[in-house]
Design an enzyme around this catalytic site. Structure first.
Site: not given
Length: 322
Positions: A126, A150, A154
């Site tokens: 991402s 997040y 990632k």
């Protein structure tokens, strides 16, 4: 050839499986094209509506090592790892995000290593791995500096995949995806969910909220191009990955205002006026930490492609409504 798809019941997982069952085959670790004999569709809920006899649906908790081992032990040739907790939910529930986005991914790599046949592994990363002071157009050499749980999760996966590949345990490729739009279905807990929502809902006569400034710059990719790029990523020979296993995919850089203008031009004022601006500081903080434009030089050299105009993304979704 046996293929495992995690997150199979999700939007990209289903789209990928639908594409795979139409393929003549994929290349194996030796570069030889092989017919697909089995696709194991793994998710916590059952994938429905696909009747191809090669598709085996299995349901369970990907973070459960014993359950996952029962699948990986089947001598999987290739893995598309799409299962993940999305950005907003990962920020709200740290333990769940770490359990699914990091712990389960490492378990998958470890089990693939234990099998010992160096399967091809394609994962999705991402743009959330970036943050801080960024240039207007982000180069492939940009240092990662995630501003969310997040993004950190990632980034950890990217590093793990690169090292497991370096050691010859897996043949990994991490495709750093732009925001996928326009996604059909219902909104999810991703911070970027509004990107599809401000197009999808108005086109179906439903009001939508935009929680960020119209000047917010976004990096987008259509669902069709996302699936094409996932398969291309799998098909690349490892010797072509001269600049690493993590690849910033090409996308389309547009502002929220440009998206709304395109919606107005295509669907008219009545549709565009269904979008109302309601700033949400939490979402703005996350989304504004992401880059809005990339050079993606490495990816383009490898043959990856993005969309050329925002109208293509909107018109692509309109076709799904017919």
């Amino acid at each position: 050839m046996k293929i495992l798809v995690t997150g199979a019941a999700g939007f990209l997982g289903r789209q990928l499986i639908e594409r795979l069952i139409t393929c003549k085959g994929l290349t194996d670790k030796n570069g030889q094209q092989q017919a697909i004999s089995q696709i194991i569709a793994c998710d916590r809920v059952a994938l429905e509506g696909i009747s191809d006899p090669r598709v085996e649906v299995v349901c369970g908790d990907i973070a459960d090592r014993h359950w996952l081992a029962s699948i990986i032990d089947r001598q999987i040739d290739s893995i598309f790892h799409l299962a993940a907790i999305v950005s907003g939910q990962a920020e709200q529930d740290f333990e769940l995000g770490m359990r699914i986005n990091v712990d389960a991914t490492r378990q998958l790599f470890e089990l693939a290593r234990a099998v010992g046949n160096c399967p091809k592994v394609v994962i999705t990363s991402s743009v959330a791995v970036f943050g801080g002071a960024l240039p207007q157009v982000v180069p492939d050499s940009q240092v990662w500096m995630p501003q969310s749980s997040y993004g950190t999760q990632k980034a950890l996966n990217d590093l793990l995949l690169a090292d497991y590949s370096r050691r010859g345990y897996i043949d990994g490729r991490s495709l750093r995806m732009p925001t996928i739009a326009v996604r059909p279905g219902k909104p999810n807990q991703a911070a970027s969910s509004f990107v599809s929502g401000i197009i999808r809902e108005p086109l179906q006569g439903i009001a939508a909220v935009c929680p960020v400034s119209p000047q917010t710059q976004l990096w987008l990719l259509s669902p069709e191009k996302a699936i094409e790029n996932l398969i291309l990523g799998h098909e690349l020979d490892a010797t072509a990955l001269t600049q690493g296993r993590v690849i910033n995919l090409p996308g389309l850089s547009v502002s929220v205002q440009q998206m709304l203008d395109s919606l107005r031009n295509i669907a008219g004022d009545n549709v565009a006026n269904l979008v109302r601006l309601e700033p949400d500081q939490k979402i703005e903080k996350i989304v504004n930490s992401w880059p809005g434009d990339f050079e993606a030089t490495y990816a383009k050299h490898l043959g990856f492609r993005g969309e050329q105009h925002i109208d293509n993304l909107i018109n692509g979704f309109i076709k799904t409504l017919k």
